[in-house]
Enzyme design. Structure first.
Site, PDB file in Angstrom:
ATOM      1  N   LYS A   1     -12.247  -3.499   1.479  1.00 29.69           N
ATOM      2  CA  LYS A   1     -11.440  -2.816   2.485  1.00 29.69           C
ATOM      3  C   LYS A   1     -11.403  -1.302   2.286  1.00 29.69           C
ATOM      4  CE  LYS A   1      -8.394  -6.685   3.618  1.00 29.69           C
ATOM      5  NZ  LYS A   1      -6.993  -7.144   3.778  1.00 29.69           N
ATOM      6  N   GLU A   2     -11.685  -0.863   1.067  1.00 26.00           N
ATOM      7  CA  GLU A   2     -11.705   0.569   0.747  1.00 26.00           C
ATOM      8  C   GLU A   2     -13.079   0.904   0.157  1.00 26.00           C
ATOM      9  OE1 GLU A   2      -6.963   0.986  -0.307  1.00 26.00           O
ATOM     10  OE2 GLU A   2      -8.366   0.496  -1.910  1.00 26.00           O
TER      11      GLU A   2
ATOM     12  N   ASP B   1      -7.605  -0.719  -9.039  1.00 24.93           N
ATOM     13  CA  ASP B   1      -6.868  -1.962  -9.240  1.00 24.93           C
ATOM     14  C   ASP B   1      -7.679  -3.181  -8.815  1.00 24.93           C
ATOM     15  OD1 ASP B   1      -4.521  -1.593 -10.597  1.00 24.93           O
ATOM     16  OD2 ASP B   1      -3.250  -2.304  -8.974  1.00 24.93           O
TER      17      ASP B   1
ATOM     18  N   LYS C   1       0.721  -0.697  -6.139  1.00 26.85           N
ATOM     19  CA  LYS C   1       0.366   0.724  -6.266  1.00 26.85           C
ATOM     20  C   LYS C   1       1.297   1.471  -7.215  1.00 26.85           C
ATOM     21  CE  LYS C   1      -0.435   4.890  -3.521  1.00 26.85           C
ATOM     22  NZ  LYS C   1      -0.352   5.500  -2.171  1.00 26.85           N
TER      23      LYS C   1
ATOM     24  N   ASP D   1      -4.194   8.894  -1.591  1.00 24.40           N
ATOM     25  CA  ASP D   1      -4.820   7.636  -1.221  1.00 24.40           C
ATOM     26  C   ASP D   1      -6.329   7.820  -1.283  1.00 24.40           C
ATOM     27  OD1 ASP D   1      -2.511   6.244  -0.857  1.00 24.40           O
ATOM     28  OD2 ASP D   1      -2.445   6.473   1.316  1.00 24.40           O
TER      29      ASP D   1
ATOM     30  N   ASP E   1       6.444   4.333  -2.364  1.00 21.66           N
ATOM     31  CA  ASP E   1       6.401   5.775  -2.135  1.00 21.66           C
ATOM     32  C   ASP E   1       7.712   6.279  -1.538  1.00 21.66           C
ATOM     33  OD1 ASP E   1       5.944   4.345   0.193  1.00 21.66           O
ATOM     34  OD2 ASP E   1       4.039   5.299   0.654  1.00 21.66           O
TER      35      ASP E   1
END
Length: 738
Positions: free
Chosen positions: A116-117, A146, A284, A308, A450
């Protein structure tokens, strides 16, 4: 670190005209709300005296909806009481400080899923910040993986090699787009040197994409024994994403590694924290706390930037802009962090999914900056390391002295002592029975760590600053499908519920510790998901009453109708003004308000249900990442301003259901107007308007359900389920009336 300076580094401007207007408007609007509740009281009292139980069944939910709308409106006003803008004078920074006074910076980049990233996007983000217009020997970039992916590490290894050529090129040519992908795709690289660099970049990009496509690193890409040893760690039988040892790889070390011009390179470190099947991962927030500790024992820079993985640097002067506040003690007495707004590339003219988030990242943030400062939004934020170790006057001593923000690192990053200690603080049991996540570091307890962290830091006494330069400091990706957008918002909604209904609720704890206005700012943010209650009621109940010929609002000829008209027009006009005054457009504002209704009807409704399920101990879906892989078909739909449905998502069902009910009510109204003409219109004007407004906002859904035949249309299953639910809701409503 900060000091009083004769040379100004920044300036503050209070938007006084807007402040005065907003306060006068709020007073007038408050009188209209009081009048509305006066009418509600009269209506309910009359129904009670006449024992009209069916009428009470209808009018009481409308009262509940208006109470919540009034509450949320009151919290919104806290953002409008004192809006400010700021300007930085980075040209004065060199005069005010000598080179030795520029503090070191540790930059944290987090990624968690190579599917996804995309690893190459992560690598581009890393290269963009390595190329900052800042002393390279004072910059250290840490990437937290991660997902424990060898693909991500391979992309970073390639990026480290390319950076030796990329960094001096940016420095020599004063390049503004220091993300290689952004630079080469913009058409700026027309010089011979730029073309040579592009050939090198394309070959490297092809290698990374080939590896990611095969999901395996071939032997031809591993060039030495050290790399073999590194990648072999991922290939042991027991190695999985959720069960693996700590992996820390120093890709570049400042002072030792040089670029092609002989200048020092920034330090570049890959970190994948230890995990096992019994450990608590804390997503995160846990990854960021691991980076605080690992960077603490390796470089321990006094300034930390969190990013990010898709939010690349778009302005090489950004660190110096942050320093214009950190180095000036007159700005705020306890400045903990400087927040830059999230800005996005690829936004189309209409921005059909409201991805700009102008209220969250710009309008509301300007208002918070008029008091104690903005919230932390998870990326694009420079922190003072000391901020993570208790309040300004309440220092929390970490477990080992090497983690103290005042500790000075003396050994090489690759020395045995440093790497051994770094592995220790990255272990999955290091936080057991410690203050990490509560007293130190990023705060745990919610998946929106966050927002929660920024809120808790404000309660501890830290201030912050909002920095919004004309050229965006960072640019990131946006969701380009409806399901991705709604899923992202549902995740946020669950996390916000966890904050709103915790023992640290902004409505109680926040207003007491952070001050009433700041507490109310955070209250508005934390209670976002309750928008689902009034919006769901207004999207269904007046329309159901219209279908049954039951008037809910004053007649068009009644003076009381002016209260409803003024409340609606006043709220929407002020919202539109705020949006357009911050470089927005009318078209994007329309998309933004439509998406706001969609979020309330769909993802916030699901978020509330998921939060309740979690409180009852029922298993839920859990944390899920937003997909950052760009799909060509989805991109085409987004570019053309066409909603992408495609998948049969449950999140579409309440939206399609509301669309069907509003269409039925509006068509019924048109038919009755043709028969009864002015009499029906006078009796039901407000309800007809609400149904018509619902139809107007839901037009993309009618296209998806009826008129489109492409792959991105609304799935037939969703249309049929929504139609059945619409009939069931109407039948149930009629039953309660009988």
């Amino acid at each position: 670190m900060e000091k009083a300076l004769a040379t100004p580094l920044n300036a503050l401007r209070v938007l006084r005209t807007r402040m005065i207007f907003n306060r006068i408007f709020a007073l007038i609007y408050a009188f209209a709300i009081v009048a509305l509740f006066h009418r509600h009281a009269r209506t309910l009292l009359l129904r009670h005296r006449t024992a009209a139980s069916s009428s009470l069944f209808i009018h009481f939910p409308m009262l509940v909806a208006d109470v919540i709308l009034a509450f949320m409106w009151s919290t919104t006003q806290s953002y409008r009481m004192r809006q400010v803008t700021r300007t930085e004078f980075i040209g004065n920074l060199g005069e005010a400080l000598g080179e030795e006074e520029f503090p070191g910076m540790d930059i944290f980049i987090c990624t968690a899923d190579p599917e996804k990233e995309p690893p190459w996007d992560v690598a581009n983000t890393a290269m963009s910040v390595m190329a900052y217009d800042y002393l390279p020997e004072k910059v250290s970039v840490y990437v937290s993986d991660d997902g424990a992916s060898e693909l991500t590490l391979f992309a970073l290894v390639e990026a480290a090699k390319f950076s030796a050529c990329w960094l001096p090129f940016c420095r020599e040519n004063e390049v503004l787009d220091r993300c290689p992908e952004a630079f080469f795709s913009s058409g700026h690289g027309t010089t011979l040197k730029a073309q040579e660099l592009k050939v090198m970049y394309d070959k490297m990009k092809e290698r990374v994409q080939n590896v990611c496509g095969r999901e395996k690193i071939g032997g031809e890409y591993i060039t030495n024994k050290e790399e073999h040893l590194t990648f072999d760690q991922y290939r042991t039988p027991s190695f999985t994403r959720h069960n693996h040892p700590t992996i820390i790889k120093v890709l570049l070390e400042s002072g030792k590694d040089k670029d092609r011009k002989g200048h020092s390179m920034p330090s570049f470190v890959y970190v994948s924290r230890e995990k096992n099947n019994n450990s608590v991962h804390n997503f995160k927030g846990g990854a960021l706390n691991t980076l605080i500790r690992v960077s603490g024992v390796m470089t321990n820079a006094p300034i930390i930037l969190t990013l990010d993985c898709d939010m690349y640097s778009n302005n090489p002067s950004t660190p110096k802009r942050a320093l214009c506040y950190f180095m000036d003690s007159s700005v705020r007495p306890h400045l903990g962090y400087v927040q830059f707004p999230q800005r996005f590339h690829g936004l189309k003219k209409a921005d059909i999914y409201g991805s700009e988030h102008k209220h969250l990242f710009q309008i509301n943030t300007m208002g918070m900056d008029g008091f104690s400062g903005p919230n932390y939004y998870g990326t694009g934020c420079f922190f003072r390391r000391r901020t993570f170790f208790g309040g300004p006057s309440d220092f929390v001593q970490p477990e080992i002295p090497e983690l103290s923000p005042n500790y000075t690192v003396k050994n090489s990053l690759q020395s045995c002592e440093i790497l051994e200690l770094a592995n220790k603080v990255a272990s999955c049991n290091f936080e057991d029975e410690s203050g990490w996540g509560s007293k130190m570091g990023f705060k745990y307890g919610t998946i929106v760590e966050d927002i929660y962290t920024g809120y808790r830091l404000t309660c501890e006494g830290w201030n912050s600053v909002y920095c919004n330069p004309k050229r965006p400091a960072f640019l990131g990706n946006i969701p380009i499908s409806l399901s991705d957008m709604l899923s992202q918002q549902k995740r946020w909604g669950v996390g916000l519920c966890e904050v709103a209904f915790s023992k640290y609720s902004p409505l109680t704890y926040g207003t007491h510790t952070a001050g009433f206005i700041m507490g109310y700012c955070y209250t508005h943010l934390a209670f976002w998901p309750i928008w689902c209650i009034p919006v769901t009621i207004y999207a269904h109940l007046p329309q159901l009453c219209l279908l049954n010929g039951i008037p809910l609002f004053p007649k068009a000829s009644d003076v009381w109708v002016l209260v409803y008209v003024s409340l609606f027009i006043g709220a929407y006009t002020q919202d539109c003004f705020d949006f357009i005054s911050t470089d927005g457009t009318l078209q994007r504002w329309w998309s933004n308000q439509r998406v706001w209704l969609m979020r309330a009807l769909s993802c916030y409704l699901f978020a509330g249900a998921e939060f309740i399920s979690k409180q009852l101990g029922i298993a839920t879906q859990g944390f899920n990442l937003t997909n950052k892989v760009v799909d060509k078909e989805q991109e085409k739909c987004y570019k053309n301003g066409v909603f992408e449905f495609g998948v049969a998502s449950p999140l579409f069902v309440p939206l399609a259901t509301a669309a069907i009910i509003n269409a039925a009510a509006f068509l019924k109204a048109v038919r009755e107007i043709m028969i009864l003409k002015g009499e029906f219109l006078d009796m039901f004007m407000v309800q007809i308007f609400l149904a018509g407004y619902g139809v107007l906002n839901a037009w993309p859904f009618y296209q998806g359900m009826v008129f489109r035949r492409d792959k991105g249309r609304m799935p037939l299953k969703t249309t049929l389920v929504s139609s059945g639910i619409s009939v069931a809701i109407y039948t149930l409503f009629c039953f309660f009336l009988s």
